[in-house]
Design a protein around this motif. Structure first.
Motif, mmCIF file in Angstrom:
data_model
loop_
_atom_site.group_PDB
_atom_site.id
_atom_site.type_symbol
_atom_site.label_atom_id
_atom_site.label_comp_id
_atom_site.label_asym_id
_atom_site.label_seq_id
_atom_site.Cartn_x
_atom_site.Cartn_y
_atom_site.Cartn_z
ATOM 1 N N TYR A 1 9.087 -0.971 -3.393
ATOM 2 C CA TYR A 1 7.960 -2.083 -3.508
ATOM 3 C C TYR A 1 7.275 -1.604 -4.666
ATOM 4 O O TYR A 1 6.650 -0.420 -4.794
ATOM 5 C CB TYR A 1 7.041 -1.775 -2.393
ATOM 6 C CG TYR A 1 7.524 -2.429 -1.020
ATOM 7 C CD1 TYR A 1 7.544 -3.675 -0.667
ATOM 8 C CD2 TYR A 1 8.141 -1.295 -0.112
ATOM 9 C CE1 TYR A 1 8.228 -4.053 0.490
ATOM 10 C CE2 TYR A 1 8.594 -1.686 1.129
ATOM 11 C CZ TYR A 1 8.561 -3.141 1.584
ATOM 12 O OH TYR A 1 9.260 -3.706 2.830
ATOM 13 N N GLN B 1 4.310 -1.172 -6.711
ATOM 14 C CA GLN B 1 2.966 -1.537 -6.482
ATOM 15 C C GLN B 1 2.115 -1.918 -7.796
ATOM 16 O O GLN B 1 1.250 -2.377 -7.776
ATOM 17 C CB GLN B 1 2.298 -0.328 -5.862
ATOM 18 C CG GLN B 1 2.906 0.200 -4.715
ATOM 19 C CD GLN B 1 2.552 -0.426 -3.428
ATOM 20 O OE1 GLN B 1 1.550 -0.460 -3.026
ATOM 21 N NE2 GLN B 1 3.574 -1.019 -2.774
ATOM 22 N N VAL C 1 -0.444 -5.057 -9.017
ATOM 23 C CA VAL C 1 0.015 -6.528 -8.844
ATOM 24 C C VAL C 1 -0.065 -7.071 -7.388
ATOM 25 O O VAL C 1 -0.129 -6.256 -6.376
ATOM 26 C CB VAL C 1 1.409 -6.626 -9.352
ATOM 27 C CG1 VAL C 1 1.486 -6.472 -10.777
ATOM 28 C CG2 VAL C 1 2.266 -5.493 -8.570
ATOM 29 N N VAL D 1 3.285 -7.818 -4.394
ATOM 30 C CA VAL D 1 4.193 -6.877 -4.940
ATOM 31 C C VAL D 1 5.895 -7.269 -4.963
ATOM 32 O O VAL D 1 5.893 -7.976 -4.157
ATOM 33 C CB VAL D 1 3.882 -5.443 -4.222
ATOM 34 C CG1 VAL D 1 2.476 -4.868 -4.364
ATOM 35 C CG2 VAL D 1 4.616 -5.529 -2.664
#
Lengths: 670, 155
Positions: free
Chosen positions: B8, B10, B17, B20
């Motif tokens: 993921y 981040q 963001v 994600v």
């Protein structure tokens, strides 16, 4: 009484964070429930690969109603004061009663239902949870260690309804990812939850998972006449990686057994999380391993074992490549490279550090091994090479093998065995349970390594504060203490360390002696003498402990305290008389007896202390007990005749000073 | 054996963001090792005629020799510094529509990153220096990301 069950289901939680998470969940839940007046009879938490679980037994269905009497303004106060009071508490005037000219209101606050409070507490815990690292998953902005997949929250058989950033609580959860039916199941209480998970191939309790892994792994080994190499850290980790742990015994190509066993074990543990296996007959590693699968495979794990063996082969081939490449370059020829490795911005390169360790080792050798001239040269050689393995491939791959690999490479080059051992062991002891190097060359280099660390970091003001000890200086200090004591090295610390470092070492020694069961006041009593020889300090503390443990010692201490108190009281009135006590005409018999006795100790006491016969010195002091007791029984120090008084004060001062040579008894309590 | 990894993201370019992004990587070679039951990656069948090694082994050997043994550290270091200057230079200019040149600037960050890897492979970067180099690349990356976001926000 009702039960609360909470489960936070997520994607895989790193194993190293699980135990801490279980503790944090317990602490936060206890604190926050207590703050609301909700005290559970029992509360337990569990952590595993995918779930954090809490069960609290015996919570009340609601908070207790509370009645409190509020004191308002005086009845004579202006109306604004009364209005303000009514407004602030949401009251009307007819709810007030008057008592002695003051308005009072009796408030009935009905306790809130527990589920409403639980909903608030769970949300707050989820939001405040102190994960070492957290993330958002793209579904919501909620931060959790890994994406949160479900919240089960049941109180007294009913779902506690709430939502946290779109994550709604419910009354069901799921079992194992791949085994079982993969359908959610309802859990109305902890029993159902735990049994439901077990039926769906999830062992909730980490301790239970560990027990199962260990037993199954040992059984597998036993059946093949092998023995599991136990590893608590690895066991903790694999119990955190699996919900349904199934150990599998695999085979390793025996050709790899020519690698150092540490390399094989570390490669297995660090890269693959496999347990090593040994042959019980030889005690050496056997060409097998135990890995722990998270699934009970249909073929009994044969495919898994084959696959794991394949990966292990690849890893060990890498290790062999490094091992063979490393041995093509002599340790000595690696030193130049240490010039490019910064040890610490203010402390120069690793090369500079090695130069310091060499020079320290040369200075320390005569103290560690007095009379053995060969130690100095060997220690200097070992010190110069002790960090050379930092540039090798194996240590680059497995930093925890530093030192150990250097030892192998040194032995392979045909260096003196004592030099190889010293390189291998110079990081020891690495903790309270690690052993101390016993060979004098190894002890010298190990001591130099740690002293350089301590002197260097203290020199640039990097001292440990509170729980902050980034350079592990406490461990280094404990290492110095243990090496010095184990080797009985008569090291004058003042020659190597500044006052602040000596105080730091003294502090660590106090902790060490306390851990061994010595009274800390005795440690203080000996430290007060200002000695810097750790061996002598410990001998004194031990003798003092034995002395004060016996009847004579205890009584003499009482006599000492009485003498010192009298001297202190007299000192306040004016300077104490100086000079030695004398025998004078008409002297009291007990006074004279004490003087004769204490004077007779002058020389033997000095001799015993010089010979470091502390037990002997204590025995001599113990002999003072009877004459001191008799003196205080029969003789009045504060005689009206000033010459008598002064002589008696001189006599008490002499007793005090005699005892003071052995320890500062004023620091001893009781 | 691990054949996939899910990440993921981040942050991108040092900026948080939302939502994600997720990245699923699959080791094709690893998968193939299993499917073909082969021990060594170079023994994989690439097709009926060639092995994986026929196609990639010379490549691997040549780049290994270059990056581990041959690459000139002083040159790499100079080029790294040039890239660092270039990124700031490029971001100091605008295109005909007034747009910042975030993408070409980012190209040069990738070059800087590659040069860092070469120096690292040559063992020319001490432990303490490593963090500082990584920090410099990260700073450049962030400058590009900020320029890009500023432009996006303007439209």
């Amino acid at each position: 009484m009702p039960q609360l069950l909470l489960e936070l289901l997520s994607e895989e939680i790193p194993a190293r964070m699980q135990a801490g998470a279980a503790r944090d969940l317990e602490r936060m839940a206890r604190e926050r429930l207590a703050a609301e007046g909700l005290l559970p009879e029992a509360l337990k938490t569990f952590a595993g690969a995918r779930r954090l679980t809490l069960v609290a037994e015996g919570l009340p269905p609601a908070q207790k109603d509370r009645h409190e009497e509020l004191k308002g303004p005086r009845t004579s106060a202006p109306d604004q004061a009364l209005d303000g009071f009514l407004r602030k508490n949401g009251l009307t005037k007819d709810q007030l009663t008057e008592k002695d000219g003051v308005w009072f209101a009796t408030l009935h606050r009905s306790g809130r239902a527990t589920p409403a409070i639980v909903a608030e507490i769970v949300e707050a815990i989820v939001r405040d949870f102190p994960w070492p690292k957290s993330m958002v998953s793209g579904v919501s902005k909620l931060r959790w260690v890994r994406p949160l997949r479900g919240i089960l929250c049941v109180f007294d058989g009913e779902v506690v309804p709430f939502a946290i950033d779109g994550h709604e609580s419910g009354g069901s959860t799921v079992g194992h990812r791949f085994m079982g039916d993969a359908q959610p199941f309802l859990a109305k209480d902890f029993e159902h939850y735990r049994d439901g998970l077990e039926r769906r191939y999830v062992v909730l309790d980490a301790d239970e998972r560990k027990t199962r892994i260990l037993e199954a792994a040992k059984t597998l080994c036993f059946a093949r006449n092998l023995e599991l190499v136990e590893d608590q850290g690895l066991l903790d980790e694999v119990a955190g990686l699996t919900e349904w742990p199934v150990p599998v015994l695999g085979d390793m190509d025996p050709a790899f057994l020519d690698l150092p066993p540490e390399v094989i074990r570390t490669s297995m543990r660090v890269h693959q999380r496999y347990f090593a296996v040994r042959d019980p007959a030889t005690g050496k590693l056997a060409p097998h391993f135990v890995s722990v699968a998270n699934i009970a495979a249909r073929d009994g794990g044969a495919t898994i074992a084959r696959g794991n063996a394949k990966v292990l082969s690849a890893r060990l081939s890498d290790a062999r490549f490094f091992w063979e490449e490393d041995r093509k370059v002599r340790l000595e020829d690696r030193l130049e490279k240490l010039k490019g490795v910064t040890f610490h911005a203010k402390l120069g390169t690793m090369y500079d550090r090695v130069q310091r360790i060499v020079s320290l080792a040369e200075t320390l050798a005569p103290y560690v091994a007095p009379g053995d001239d060969t130690v100095r040269a060997k220690a200097a050689e070992a010190a110069s090479l002790c960090k050379a393995d930092l540039g090798t491939g194996v240590v680059g791959e497995f930093p925890e093998l530093q030192g150990i690999m250097g030892g192998y490479y040194a032995a392979g080059e045909g260096l003196d065995p004592a030099v190889a051992t010293a390189i291998r062991e110079h990081y020891k002891p690495q903790g309270p349970s690690d052993e101390v190097p016993s060979d004098p060359v190894a002890a010298t280099v190990a001591l130099a390594d740690k002293l350089d660390t301590l002197v260097s970091f203290f020199g640039i003001g990097e001292k440990p504060t509170g729980s902050r000890d980034p350079f592990a200086l406490r461990r280094a200090a404990l290492g110095v203490i243990r090496i010095v004591l184990a080797n009985q090295s008569r090291l004058p610390l003042k020659a190597f360390a500044a006052d602040d470092l000596i105080a730091f070492l003294a502090d660590r020694l106090k902790v060490q002696l306390r851990d061994e069961g010595q009274r800390h006041d005795l440690v203080d009593a000996v430290f007060a003498l200002g000695d810097d020889d750790l061996v002598r300090i410990v001998a004194r503390v031990q003798a003092l402990g034995a002395f004060l443990g016996a009847e004579d010692g205890k009584n003499l201490l009482a006599g000492y305290k009485r003498a010192v108190n009298i001297l202190k009281a007299e000192e306040k009135k004016g300077p104490l008389p100086v000079g030695a006590p004398q025998i004078y005409p008409g002297m009291d018999g007990t006074e004279q007896a004490l003087l004769v006795h204490v004077s007779s100790l002058d020389e033997p006491l000095t001799q015993a202390l010089a010979a470091e016969d502390f037990a002997g010195a204590m025995r001599m002091l113990a002999g003072l007990r009877a004459p001191v007791d008799a003196f205080f029984d029969k003789v009045l120090v504060n005689s009206e005749i000033s010459t008598e008084r002064e002589n008696r004060l001189r006599l008490l001062a002499k007793v005090r000073d005699a005892m003071g040579q052995v320890a500062d008894f004023s620091q001893v309590t009781g | 054996m691990e054949i996939t990894q899910y990440t993921y993201f981040q942050q991108v370019g040092g900026l948080d963001v939302f939502p994600v992004a997720g990245e699923l990587t699959i080791g094709l070679e690893r998968l193939s090792l299993y499917l073909q039951d082969v021990e060594n990656v170079y023994d994989l069948r690439f097709n009926d005629q060639f092995s994986y090694g026929d196609i990639y082994l010379p490549n691997e050997q040549q780049f290994s020799a270059f990056e581990l043994e041959v690459a000139d550290v002083a040159t790499a270091k100079r080029h790294f510094e040039d890239m660092e200057t270039q990124v700031r230079f490029i971001l100091g200019h605008r295109g005909r529509q007034g747009q910042p040149l975030a993408l070409p600037a980012y190209d040069h960050v990738l070059k800087a990153s590659h040069l860092f890897n070469i120096m690292d492979a040559r063992g020319a970067i001490a432990v303490a220096e490593r963090q500082s180099y990584i920090g410099r690349i990260r700073d450049l990356c962030k400058l590009c990301a900020e320029a890009w976001v500023a432009e996006q926000g303007a439209n």
